[in-house]
Design an enzyme around this catalytic site. Structure first.
Site, short mmCIF file in Angstrom:
data_model
loop_
_atom_site.label_atom_id
_atom_site.label_comp_id
_atom_site.label_asym_id
_atom_site.label_seq_id
_atom_site.Cartn_x
_atom_site.Cartn_y
_atom_site.Cartn_z
NE ARG A 195 -3.46 2.42 2.62
CZ ARG A 195 -3.33 3.35 3.58
NH1 ARG A 195 -2.51 3.14 4.59
NH2 ARG A 195 -4.01 4.46 3.54
CG HIS A 204 -1.13 8.92 3.01
ND1 HIS A 204 -1.32 7.58 3.24
CD2 HIS A 204 -0.74 9.45 4.19
CE1 HIS A 204 -1.03 7.30 4.52
NE2 HIS A 204 -0.67 8.42 5.12
CD GLU A 250 -4.68 7.78 9.34
OE1 GLU A 250 -4.18 8.87 9.67
OE2 GLU A 250 -4.31 6.69 9.81
CG ASN A 275 -5.26 3.53 8.30
OD1 ASN A 275 -5.37 2.56 7.56
ND2 ASN A 275 -4.75 4.69 7.92
CE1 TYR A 283 -2.29 3.60 12.64
CE2 TYR A 283 -0.31 2.47 13.39
CZ TYR A 283 -1.00 3.13 12.40
OH TYR A 283 -0.42 3.32 11.18
CD GLU A 337 -1.73 3.98 7.95
OE1 GLU A 337 -1.55 4.40 9.11
OE2 GLU A 337 -1.77 4.71 6.96
#
Ligand SMILES: *[C@@H]1O[C@H](CO)[C@@H](O)[C@H](O)[C@H]1NC(C)=O
Ligand SMILES: *[C@@H]1O[C@H](CO)[C@@H](O)[C@H](O)[C@H]1NC(C)=O
Ligand SMILES: *[C@@H]1O[C@H](CO)[C@@H](O)[C@H](O)[C@H]1NC(C)=O
Ligand SMILES: *[C@@H]1O[C@H](CO)[C@@H](O)[C@H](O)[C@H]1NC(C)=O
Length: 508
Positions: free
Chosen positions: A99, A144, A190, A330, A332, A403
């Protein structure tokens, strides 16, 4: 340390992991995409080469005081010159996908006010072709964060509806030039995060904000993030409409959008905290996804924001409906949530508009291991809950984890601790275990991209945190595999990562 002792230490480490869970590549389908992820500004460098124009990030990072360590992406990982080496590194891991994002300023230096730049097209053609030769599927992000500065100067980029036409033009150029070989497209990375850093906190270009959010010379933190997101959602729909009408049938690819979200757990089981948790979640992914899949912004956003939230016209709603083939997630970390609507409390910095406070502690106990990023704790079960939430809200639309990764702090020097990143291995191993649990419960997740292939420029943090599977020495541009790269390779090779019966397999 002698080789035997070293091998023993690593063997013991993997034995430790095997008590967490036993899983392997074969717990995922053979067509499941496993890859690594990067983005153009964070790795390419060569900011004045190849007839590229300046992007908003080139301009912003050169202003004093904007980036934590005062550094820029002028050179970054010098990927522009080292992409062949970097593709070889990926190939050595055994990934089947990659990606990455394309720099708008390389492809259309002046947006729709100028020509396509053949040097930029050639650069990305070489990357795509080199990937395919190695059996690695390109998974391309159209935007991005970086935008040609000219679009900022002309009309304020995302704050103007004019950006929709420019983004549609960029998308069409990319589909036309690369779509014969690129089968996975995402429009935005995002947007729910970057509009806040750009227009509420002034930490990303164009650095706009107002008090009490932060101090900037100009901006309006209460409304501009919502205007920008509105234009981004409609830009997304414009690009997908072009793809569906003119390219998708012929080229046979799919297109989606990438949101980022923490998982949120209520701090207490009070109704107020549970509602606050739903509100927190709605203010992240659903802000962007609900208009596309459910027809309008989430009700919690309407309730809290009122007229701060722009309205979609009837025609716009029609354009938006079902304009995606998959959702990129994404993910985390996980935080606890407290309500600040019914009782007063210190609003969370990042999530203040949702009228919540967040914390990592409950009864003095941390929710997970801390990482180098404040408020980013390692909470592996969060990924299972996140995926199930998206699956249930959107009727199990195909999903990719675009991600997931672990941040190390860095003094800049090459140290054994940075290379021996056992914390990152533990992170990936446990997040993948919980991801596979979500999949076994029926979640249609089709890929996982580790952020990141390389240590790189981490936006406002500069080079002070490292997410790479490969360490980068920024002075020499030398890449060194971390232990996590070896672990990922071993995982992708299909070997069981459990050691109960044999220890021989586990040398790396
Ligand atoms: C790596 O770190 C782990 C945990 O801190 C330690 O047990 C191990 O000995 C280290 N391995 C090497 C090769 O330095
Ligand atoms: C860059 O653009 C200039 C003028 O527009 C042109 O003369 C030059 O050949 C271009 N450079 C490359 C590498 O194509
Ligand atoms: C903005 O600057 C003023 C004056 O220096 C200060 O009092 C205030 O706390 C700052 N606000 C924020 C949100 O940082
Ligand atoms: C809420 O949590 C407390 C302790 O954390 C527990 O005693 C109580 O039974 C819970 N109430 C409900 C309705 O789950």
């Amino acid at each position: 340390m002698g080789i035997n002792k070293k091998t023993l230490a690593i063997t013991l480490f993997f034995q430790l992991l095997s008590s967490v869970a036993c899983f392997s590549r074969s717990d995922f389908t053979s067509t499941f995409l496993f890859g690594t992820a990067t983005s153009s500004y964070q790795i390419e460098g060569a900011y004045l080469e190849g007839n590229k124009s300046l992007s908003n990030w080139d301009v912003f990072t050169h202003l004093p005081g904007k980036i934590k360590d005062g550094r820029t992406g002028d050179i970054a990982d010098d990927h522009y010159h080292r992409y062949m080496e970097d593709i070889s590194l990926m190939h050595s891991l055994g990934v089947n996908s990659y990606r990455f994002s394309m720099s708008w300023s390389r492809i259309l230096p002046r947006g729709r006010f100028g020509d396509v730049n053949p040097v930029g097209i050639k650069f990305y053609n070489r990357i795509i072709d080199s990937l395919l030769i190695k059996g690695i599927q390109p998974f391309v992000t159209l935007n991005h964060f970086d935008v040609p500065q000219e679009l900022e100067d002309r009309y304020g980029s995302w704050l103007s509806p004019q950006i929709r036409e420019d983004f549609g033009h960029l998308a069409e150029v990319c589909f036309k030039e690369f779509g014969d070989r690129v089968k996975f497209w995402t429009t935005f990375n995002e947007p729910n995060l970057f509009v806040k850093f750009s227009y509420a906190f002034g930490k990303y270009p164009p650095g706009r904000c107002s008090e009490p959010y932060a101090n900037c010379t100009t901006g309006d933190s209460e409304v501009e993030p919502y205007i920008a997101a509105h234009n981004i959602i409609l830009s997304h729909a414009t690009a997908v409409d072009i793809y569906r009408k003119n390219y998708q049938v012929k080229q046979g690819g799919s297109i989606g959008i990438v949101i980022t979200s923490k998982w949120y757990e209520p701090l207490t089981n009070s109704t107020a905290d549970c509602l606050a948790t739903q509100r927190a979640l709605s203010f992240e992914g659903p802000w962007i996804l609900d208009p596309i899949l459910l027809g309008d912004y989430p009700s919690e956003m309407h309730e809290v924001l009122g007229s701060r939230l722009p309205i979609f016209t009837y025609e716009e709603k029609k354009l938006l409906l079902n304009k995606l083939d998959f959702i990129g997630i994404n993910h985390y970390s996980t935080n606890y949530v407290m309500d600040c609507m019914l009782s007063s409390c210190d609003l969370d910095g990042y999530m203040r508009d949702a009228l919540i406070a967040t914390t990592g502690y409950k009864d003095g106990v941390l929710i997970g291991e801390p990482t180098a990023l404040p408020t980013y704790y390692a909470v592996p079960y969060g990924i299972e809950k996140m995926v199930r939430y998206i699956m249930e809200r959107y009727n199990n639309v195909p999903m990719y984890i675009t991600e997931n990764g672990y941040a190390q702090g860095s003094s800049g020097a090459f140290t054994k601790e940075l290379i021996n990143d056992t914390e990152r291995i533990k992170f990936m191993h446990s997040y993948l275990t919980f991801l596979s649990a979500a999949i076994s419960q029926g979640a249609d997740v089709r890929g996982y991209f580790s952020w990141s292939l390389l240590d790189n420029f981490e936006w406002a943090f500069g080079y002070t945190v490292r997410f790479g599977l490969f360490h980068v020495d920024y002075k020499t541009q030398r890449r060194t595999p971390k232990l996590s790269a070896k672990w990922y390779k071993k995982f992708l090779s299909g070997k069981k990562l459990q050691l109960r019966t044999s220890t021989q397999n586990n040398e790396i």
